[in-house]
Design a protein around this motif. Sequence first.
Motif, mmCIF file in Angstrom:
data_model
loop_
_atom_site.group_PDB
_atom_site.id
_atom_site.type_symbol
_atom_site.label_atom_id
_atom_site.label_comp_id
_atom_site.label_asym_id
_atom_site.label_seq_id
_atom_site.Cartn_x
_atom_site.Cartn_y
_atom_site.Cartn_z
ATOM 1 N N UNK A 1 9.269 -5.450 -27.112
ATOM 2 C CA UNK A 1 9.250 -4.337 -28.056
ATOM 3 C C UNK A 1 10.467 -3.441 -27.889
ATOM 4 N N UNK A 2 11.053 -3.449 -26.704
ATOM 5 C CA UNK A 2 12.302 -2.702 -26.521
ATOM 6 C C UNK A 2 13.092 -3.282 -25.371
ATOM 7 N N UNK A 3 14.394 -3.127 -25.479
ATOM 8 C CA UNK A 3 15.324 -3.351 -24.369
ATOM 9 C C UNK A 3 16.101 -2.052 -24.204
ATOM 10 N N UNK B 1 11.352 -11.509 -32.355
ATOM 11 C CA UNK B 1 9.945 -11.902 -32.481
ATOM 12 C C UNK B 1 9.033 -10.687 -32.582
ATOM 13 N N UNK B 2 9.390 -9.611 -31.888
ATOM 14 C CA UNK B 2 8.560 -8.409 -31.883
ATOM 15 C C UNK B 2 9.043 -7.346 -32.860
ATOM 16 N N UNK C 1 16.871 -8.712 -39.384
ATOM 17 C CA UNK C 1 15.870 -9.285 -38.481
ATOM 18 C C UNK C 1 14.824 -8.262 -38.042
ATOM 19 N N UNK C 2 14.954 -7.032 -38.551
ATOM 20 C CA UNK C 2 13.976 -6.007 -38.201
ATOM 21 C C UNK C 2 14.176 -5.389 -36.840
ATOM 22 N N UNK C 3 15.309 -5.657 -36.204
ATOM 23 C CA UNK C 3 15.596 -5.085 -34.883
ATOM 24 C C UNK C 3 16.362 -3.778 -35.078
ATOM 25 N N UNK C 4 15.811 -2.694 -34.569
ATOM 26 C CA UNK C 4 16.464 -1.391 -34.671
ATOM 27 C C UNK C 4 17.333 -1.141 -33.430
ATOM 28 N N UNK D 1 10.479 9.238 -27.869
ATOM 29 C CA UNK D 1 10.407 9.602 -29.283
ATOM 30 C C UNK D 1 11.070 8.538 -30.146
ATOM 31 N N UNK D 2 12.234 8.056 -29.717
ATOM 32 C CA UNK D 2 12.939 6.998 -30.439
ATOM 33 C C UNK D 2 12.067 5.741 -30.518
ATOM 34 N N UNK D 3 11.446 5.387 -29.400
ATOM 35 C CA UNK D 3 10.604 4.185 -29.370
ATOM 36 C C UNK D 3 9.411 4.306 -30.306
ATOM 37 N N UNK D 4 8.894 5.512 -30.469
ATOM 38 C CA UNK D 4 7.645 5.702 -31.198
ATOM 39 C C UNK D 4 7.839 6.029 -32.673
#
Length: 231
Positions: free
Chosen positions: A72-74, A118-119, A162-165, A207-210
């Motif tokens: 979900x994050x790196x 994938x996520x 690809x939906x990756x932010x 906050x960025x992650x959420x």
Amino acid sequence: MATHLITGAGSGIGAAVAEALHGRGDDLVLLARNPERADTLAERFPGATLIMADLADPDAIDQITGLPDRLDSVQHIAGVVELAPVAELRAEHFREQLEVNLVAPALLTRACLPALRAARGIVVFVNSGAGLAAGASWAAYAASKFGLRAVADSLRAEELGNGVRVTTVFPSRTATPMQEKVHEQEGRTYDSALWISPETVAATVLHVLDVPRDATIPEVTVRPLVPWTPK
């Protein structure tokens, strides 16, 4: 439950982020540069997955195994600094800062992209105020951070479909062991109370992650409320 890969979880901002995510029950994948650090992280973050890799060694990044199928994050938080004017800059210090602060995040992101796609996950580059402006004696460190911003900008454009932010966080002076070292190299007296707490930067990262998936925060800057006077 989300899964996060974090570098630099041993101290400072990385530790604060890992503590916050671990505390809310998320799964952690933590990079450790040696077995001793892996043992320390395993004790501090029970249940975390530990992967050993020296970020100063590009070949070690290419040989990483054991990454999960979904991330979900790196979060690239590890970093090194050695201040010196260009006239006195040692090649090994220049290379180390470029390898750890710039090359390693780029290569590690490349390795993690299948799991991020994938996520539909997010890549967070914890950069620095030095990634926005460079002062005297900051050439090597700032060069690595300016380059890291370029990697983030390119990756953001490449992975949009690809939906990756991708988010870059630019914290200014933060009360960490690295900041204490910087003050020593600058010949300044270090007072941690003057600077941003690692927990404040960690709150910004969370906050960025959420942020809901219909939006993204490309960049965010965090600054202390203390006027900074160049030496």
